[in-house]
Design a protein around this motif. Structure first.
Motif, PDB file in Angstrom:
ATOM      1  N   GLU A  63      14.858  92.891  -7.269  1.00  0.00           N
ATOM      2  CA  GLU A  63      14.785  91.479  -6.882  1.00  0.00           C
ATOM      3  C   GLU A  63      15.436  90.562  -7.905  1.00  0.00           C
ATOM      4  N   GLU A  64      15.157  90.778  -9.187  1.00  0.00           N
ATOM      5  CA  GLU A  64      15.731  89.918 -10.217  1.00  0.00           C
ATOM      6  C   GLU A  64      17.235  90.153 -10.347  1.00  0.00           C
ATOM      7  N   ASP A  65      17.675  91.416 -10.232  1.00  0.00           N
ATOM      8  CA  ASP A  65      19.114  91.708 -10.263  1.00  0.00           C
ATOM      9  C   ASP A  65      19.815  91.000  -9.112  1.00  0.00           C
ATOM     10  N   ARG A  66      19.212  91.061  -7.936  1.00  0.00           N
ATOM     11  CA  ARG A  66      19.801  90.415  -6.760  1.00  0.00           C
ATOM     12  C   ARG A  66      19.915  88.907  -6.958  1.00  0.00           C
ATOM     13  N   ARG A  67      18.890  88.301  -7.564  1.00  0.00           N
ATOM     14  CA  ARG A  67      18.897  86.861  -7.793  1.00  0.00           C
ATOM     15  C   ARG A  67      20.036  86.467  -8.733  1.00  0.00           C
ATOM     16  N   VAL A  68      20.208  87.213  -9.817  1.00  0.00           N
ATOM     17  CA  VAL A  68      21.273  86.915 -10.773  1.00  0.00           C
ATOM     18  C   VAL A  68      22.645  87.078 -10.128  1.00  0.00           C
ATOM     19  N   LEU A  69      22.828  88.158  -9.376  1.00  0.00           N
ATOM     20  CA  LEU A  69      24.118  88.406  -8.736  1.00  0.00           C
ATOM     21  C   LEU A  69      24.429  87.340  -7.694  1.00  0.00           C
ATOM     22  N   ALA A  70      23.428  86.922  -6.926  1.00  0.00           N
ATOM     23  CA  ALA A  70      23.651  85.887  -5.914  1.00  0.00           C
ATOM     24  C   ALA A  70      24.087  84.582  -6.565  1.00  0.00           C
ATOM     25  N   ARG A  71      23.461  84.228  -7.669  1.00  0.00           N
ATOM     26  CA  ARG A  71      23.843  82.996  -8.374  1.00  0.00           C
ATOM     27  C   ARG A  71      25.230  83.132  -8.983  1.00  0.00           C
ATOM     28  N   TYR A  72      25.530  84.288  -9.519  1.00  0.00           N
ATOM     29  CA  TYR A  72      26.838  84.482 -10.152  1.00  0.00           C
ATOM     30  C   TYR A  72      27.966  84.389  -9.132  1.00  0.00           C
ATOM     31  N   ALA A  80      15.564  80.588   9.696  1.00  0.00           N
ATOM     32  CA  ALA A  80      17.007  80.514   9.900  1.00  0.00           C
ATOM     33  C   ALA A  80      17.727  81.044   8.674  1.00  0.00           C
ATOM     34  N   ALA A  81      18.810  81.712   8.924  1.00  0.00           N
ATOM     35  CA  ALA A  81      19.592  82.282   7.824  1.00  0.00           C
ATOM     36  C   ALA A  81      20.183  81.175   6.982  1.00  0.00           C
ATOM     37  N   PRO A  82      20.117  81.272   5.655  1.00  0.00           N
ATOM     38  CA  PRO A  82      20.695  80.253   4.783  1.00  0.00           C
ATOM     39  C   PRO A  82      22.205  80.322   4.827  1.00  0.00           C
ATOM     40  N   PRO A  83      22.889  79.275   4.395  1.00  0.00           N
ATOM     41  CA  PRO A  83      24.351  79.286   4.396  1.00  0.00           C
ATOM     42  C   PRO A  83      24.882  80.369   3.484  1.00  0.00           C
ATOM     43  N   ALA A  84      26.104  80.818   3.786  1.00  0.00           N
ATOM     44  CA  ALA A  84      26.702  81.900   3.004  1.00  0.00           C
ATOM     45  C   ALA A  84      26.886  81.482   1.558  1.00  0.00           C
ATOM     46  N   ARG A  85      27.321  80.261   1.317  1.00  0.00           N
ATOM     47  CA  ARG A  85      27.517  79.766  -0.035  1.00  0.00           C
ATOM     48  C   ARG A  85      26.370  78.851  -0.403  1.00  0.00           C
ATOM     49  N   LEU A  86      25.746  79.089  -1.521  1.00  0.00           N
ATOM     50  CA  LEU A  86      24.573  78.316  -1.920  1.00  0.00           C
ATOM     51  C   LEU A  86      24.963  76.910  -2.344  1.00  0.00           C
ATOM     52  N   ARG A  87      24.042  75.985  -2.108  1.00  0.00           N
ATOM     53  CA  ARG A  87      24.220  74.614  -2.563  1.00  0.00           C
ATOM     54  C   ARG A  87      23.104  74.306  -3.553  1.00  0.00           C
ATOM     55  N   GLY A  88      23.437  73.609  -4.641  1.00  0.00           N
ATOM     56  CA  GLY A  88      22.416  73.153  -5.560  1.00  0.00           C
ATOM     57  C   GLY A  88      22.084  74.105  -6.688  1.00  0.00           C
ATOM     58  N   LEU A  89      22.430  75.395  -6.570  1.00  0.00           N
ATOM     59  CA  LEU A  89      22.165  76.330  -7.655  1.00  0.00           C
ATOM     60  C   LEU A  89      23.344  76.328  -8.624  1.00  0.00           C
ATOM     61  N   PRO A  90      23.091  76.432  -9.914  1.00  0.00           N
ATOM     62  CA  PRO A  90      24.196  76.434 -10.871  1.00  0.00           C
ATOM     63  C   PRO A  90      25.057  77.678 -10.733  1.00  0.00           C
ATOM     64  N   ALA A  91      26.369  77.485 -10.849  1.00  0.00           N
ATOM     65  CA  ALA A  91      27.288  78.622 -10.833  1.00  0.00           C
ATOM     66  C   ALA A  91      27.202  79.337 -12.179  1.00  0.00           C
ATOM     67  N   PHE A 112      26.691  82.457 -18.527  1.00  0.00           N
ATOM     68  CA  PHE A 112      26.434  81.060 -18.858  1.00  0.00           C
ATOM     69  C   PHE A 112      26.545  80.214 -17.597  1.00  0.00           C
ATOM     70  N   ASP A 113      25.834  79.115 -17.585  1.00  0.00           N
ATOM     71  CA  ASP A 113      25.927  78.125 -16.516  1.00  0.00           C
ATOM     72  C   ASP A 113      27.277  77.415 -16.649  1.00  0.00           C
ATOM     73  N   ALA A 114      28.062  77.407 -15.575  1.00  0.00           N
ATOM     74  CA  ALA A 114      29.394  76.807 -15.613  1.00  0.00           C
ATOM     75  C   ALA A 114      29.326  75.316 -15.951  1.00  0.00           C
ATOM     76  N   ARG A 115      28.287  74.620 -15.450  1.00  0.00           N
ATOM     77  CA  ARG A 115      28.166  73.194 -15.747  1.00  0.00           C
ATOM     78  C   ARG A 115      27.875  72.963 -17.223  1.00  0.00           C
ATOM     79  N   TRP A 116      27.100  73.867 -17.819  1.00  0.00           N
ATOM     80  CA  TRP A 116      26.815  73.746 -19.253  1.00  0.00           C
ATOM     81  C   TRP A 116      28.094  73.957 -20.060  1.00  0.00           C
ATOM     82  N   LEU A 117      28.935  74.892 -19.649  1.00  0.00           N
ATOM     83  CA  LEU A 117      30.199  75.105 -20.346  1.00  0.00           C
ATOM     84  C   LEU A 117      31.088  73.869 -20.242  1.00  0.00           C
TER      85      LEU A 117
END
Length: 226
Positions: free
Chosen positions: A54-63, A78-89, A119-124
């Motif tokens: 579960e944690e590996d999946r979460r990290v990979l989905a965010r990445y 309902a299925a969520p959108p293919a590309r996430l909104r609001g989560l940091p890249a 790293f969080d892309a926004r932080w970079l």
């Protein structure tokens, strides 16, 4: 069972495609989630393990910027959108297979990636760096103490090179020796000194810039607390 097997195959195929699109390697993605270098290859090619943790999946989905359902997560309503909104890249920054010496310098021409750090892309961007132009290097030695200590990980901005040189801490090569030192600009245009923060180590005053190859400016450091 057949449906589960088909779903698992789709997850492996999806992850394989995402890795190929990013031009990543199986080993780097394995290290991104803190696994051994063969973990992702075994999952994709052999189906071992049968599903992602579960944690590996979460990290990979965010990445990769996708829904966890695409990687085998449970679907609720309902299925969520293919590309996430609001989560940091999440950006994978390579760790280079060399040490930047804060002592007498090391000779090490092997600059292949020895893993990645996430790293969080926004932080970079907040740091003012381009994610594709930074890397992580380990410090060896104590000549930059107390600013940098032996074993510190430093982030190097390769865009900040000789053309933008100013006072600060840089990774550089002097006579072919890789080191991390402080640059102190001199009164004469183009001239500078290479300085060790630790007074027990030598400096190079008013040096000829032609003798120095600037690798990049140190913009961040992280260290383990004992």
């Amino acid at each position: 069972m057949l449906e589960e097997s088909h779903e698992a195959a789709n997850v492996r195929s999806t992850l394989d495609r995402l890795i190929a699109e990013r031009r990543e390697s199986y080993s780097d993605i394995s290290r991104l989630i803190g696994r051994n270098s063969a973990y992702i290859q075994q999952f994709i090619k052999r189906g071992t393990p049968r599903k992602l943790d579960e944690e590996d999946r979460r990290v990979l989905a965010r990445y990769f910027g996708v829904s966890e359902t695409m990687l085998g997560g449970a679907s609720v309503g309902a299925a969520p959108p293919a590309r996430l909104r609001g989560l940091p890249a999440i950006v994978a920054v390579p760790r280079l297979a060399l040490g930047a010496s804060a002592g007498g310098g090391t000779l090490d021409e092997d600059e292949r990636a020895a893993g990645v750090m996430a790293f969080d892309a926004r932080w970079l961007r907040h740091l003012g760096v381009r994610p594709q132009r930074v890397s992580m290097i380990r410090v060896d030695g104590e000549s930059m103490a107390p600013t940098l200590s032996d074993g510190d990980d430093i982030m190097v901005d390769h865009d900040d090179d000789a053309d933008r040189l100013r006072d600060g801490v840089y990774v550089l090569r002097l006579d072919g020796v890789l080191m991390v030192k402080r640059i102190a600009m001199g009164p004469l245009r183009g001239r500078f000194s290479v300085v060790s923060d630790n007074p027990h180590y030598p400096d190079w005053a008013d040096i000829d810039p032609a003798l120095v190859d600037i690798v990049g400016r140190v913009v961040w450091t992280g260290r383990r607390l004992n």
